[in-house]
Design a protein around this motif. Sequence first.
Motif, mmCIF file in Angstrom:
data_model
loop_
_atom_site.group_PDB
_atom_site.id
_atom_site.type_symbol
_atom_site.label_atom_id
_atom_site.label_comp_id
_atom_site.label_asym_id
_atom_site.label_seq_id
_atom_site.Cartn_x
_atom_site.Cartn_y
_atom_site.Cartn_z
ATOM 1 N N UNK A 47 -6.357 0.583 3.852
ATOM 2 C CA UNK A 47 -5.400 1.595 3.403
ATOM 3 C C UNK A 47 -5.510 1.780 1.896
ATOM 4 N N UNK A 48 -5.085 2.922 1.393
ATOM 5 C CA UNK A 48 -5.191 3.180 -0.052
ATOM 6 C C UNK A 48 -4.263 2.293 -0.866
ATOM 7 N N UNK A 49 -4.736 1.939 -2.054
ATOM 8 C CA UNK A 49 -3.939 1.205 -3.025
ATOM 9 C C UNK A 49 -3.953 2.007 -4.328
ATOM 10 N N UNK A 50 -3.267 1.510 -5.327
ATOM 11 C CA UNK A 50 -3.215 2.270 -6.583
ATOM 12 C C UNK A 50 -2.990 1.354 -7.768
ATOM 13 N N UNK A 51 -3.395 1.810 -8.937
ATOM 14 C CA UNK A 51 -3.014 1.146 -10.175
ATOM 15 C C UNK A 51 -2.436 2.213 -11.093
ATOM 16 N N UNK A 52 -1.649 1.789 -12.075
ATOM 17 C CA UNK A 52 -0.930 2.722 -12.921
ATOM 18 C C UNK A 52 -1.531 2.756 -14.326
ATOM 19 N N UNK A 53 -1.619 3.949 -14.884
ATOM 20 C CA UNK A 53 -1.971 4.110 -16.287
ATOM 21 C C UNK A 53 -0.733 4.638 -16.988
ATOM 22 N N UNK A 54 -0.529 4.201 -18.216
ATOM 23 C CA UNK A 54 0.662 4.605 -18.963
ATOM 24 C C UNK A 54 0.263 5.214 -20.307
ATOM 25 N N UNK B 178 0.847 -1.180 0.000
ATOM 26 C CA UNK B 178 0.000 0.000 0.000
ATOM 27 C C UNK B 178 0.877 1.223 0.000
ATOM 28 N N UNK B 179 0.286 2.357 -0.428
ATOM 29 C CA UNK B 179 1.093 3.551 -0.620
ATOM 30 C C UNK B 179 1.396 4.275 0.677
ATOM 31 N N UNK B 180 0.509 4.173 1.647
ATOM 32 C CA UNK B 180 0.699 5.014 2.824
ATOM 33 C C UNK B 180 0.764 4.248 4.140
ATOM 34 N N UNK B 181 0.065 3.142 4.227
ATOM 35 C CA UNK B 181 0.082 2.394 5.484
ATOM 36 C C UNK B 181 -0.364 0.971 5.220
ATOM 37 N N UNK B 182 0.123 0.060 6.012
ATOM 38 C CA UNK B 182 -0.261 -1.339 5.858
ATOM 39 C C UNK B 182 -1.455 -1.602 6.769
ATOM 40 N N UNK B 183 -2.633 -1.489 6.182
ATOM 41 C CA UNK B 183 -3.861 -1.713 6.937
ATOM 42 C C UNK B 183 -4.906 -2.220 5.976
ATOM 43 N N UNK B 184 -5.964 -2.831 6.522
ATOM 44 C CA UNK B 184 -6.959 -3.476 5.674
ATOM 45 C C UNK B 184 -7.686 -2.487 4.783
ATOM 46 N N UNK C 70 4.439 8.019 -20.041
ATOM 47 C CA UNK C 70 4.678 8.284 -18.618
ATOM 48 C C UNK C 70 3.691 7.492 -17.763
ATOM 49 N N UNK C 71 4.008 7.392 -16.476
ATOM 50 C CA UNK C 71 3.172 6.657 -15.522
ATOM 51 C C UNK C 71 2.399 7.633 -14.636
ATOM 52 N N UNK C 72 1.113 7.343 -14.416
ATOM 53 C CA UNK C 72 0.285 8.101 -13.487
ATOM 54 C C UNK C 72 -0.455 7.103 -12.594
ATOM 55 N N UNK C 73 -0.469 7.369 -11.293
ATOM 56 C CA UNK C 73 -1.056 6.437 -10.334
ATOM 57 C C UNK C 73 -2.408 6.931 -9.844
ATOM 58 N N UNK C 74 -3.411 6.065 -9.977
ATOM 59 C CA UNK C 74 -4.765 6.348 -9.502
ATOM 60 C C UNK C 74 -4.947 5.658 -8.147
ATOM 61 N N UNK C 75 -5.354 6.413 -7.150
ATOM 62 C CA UNK C 75 -5.535 5.873 -5.804
ATOM 63 C C UNK C 75 -6.978 5.421 -5.614
#
Length: 318
Positions: free
Chosen positions: A22-29, A14-20, A224-229
């Motif tokens: 917590x935010x995750x992300x996927x990448x668009x290119x 996870x991007x900010x904290x390890x919790x159930x 380029x890479x952009x991350x969606x939360x």
Amino acid sequence: MKITSIKGILLAATLMALASCAPQAFVIRPEMKGASKSGLNLNGKSMAVVYLTDDNPTHDDFNASMAGGFASRLEEDYFGGAQEIGLFKMPSKEGAEYSSKDTLIRLVLDSGKDVVFLFDVPEFGMPLANEPVKVSGKVSTPDSAYISKVAVPFTTKVYVYDSMNKDDKVLGYSGNKSLTANVYNNGSKPKDVVAASVFKDISPLGDNAGYLAANTFLSTWVQDDFYIIYYDGAEKAWNKAADAAYQFKWDEAIEQWLTLTGNKNPEKRSCAAYNIAIGCFMAGQPGLALEWLDRSDKEYPVSLSKSLRAKIKQYTGR
């Protein structure tokens, strides 16, 4: 924005904290429009093209056509072909310094545009005609029975001022070219007469010269890479927005993220605002994107914010 590929990859961590929750992300290119070969980044900026006149019909016709061809090519690249570039003419004055910043700043203020291109009065060399070649098939008149290729050497100077460029200086470009025109004749006229006749209709050559000159200022493409939360298992709007963003349906994605900006959790409000910033940027609204990024930073600092801000500035020259 030109899309060539997309890869949705869930981050293992996870991007900010390890919790159930917590935010995750996927990448668009996506492939993004970058700066032009000239070094200027013209994306998202308004433009004007100004050409000088000197009461010489040949110079004036050529410069008007060159400015028009130049503007037309830029409109194809930056505005989808819409006529968005202002086209102006200005009489030249002896002793005036048209490459000075004061001159270009005045044109920016007068035109109300972000970027101004100024075409100086062209200089022509001696045109040269090749041997006439008989036209195959029937011709309408004896004067069109032969065709001669005429080379027309010319020199032009273009001055550019981008009022949003941090360097705050005038850039000058000069070119020495030889244009080619087909001149119909009766096959018996002297070459110098045939060559000189090219100036009777110089406009097509100017239009072509301007169209080609614009190549230096066309945008380039970079991937380029952009991350969606998103928050898996949280409010349904996160997944709906993620699905829309995955398909590059930015209006739909932004609509869902907007419903999350009033969340009681400041981290979630910040992530929603960060995502909206991406959506606005992809939709061609970099100014609005930066406003949403400011809001995200104020709500709750997101680690990806700094990178996104840098990319927006990189691709827009802001």
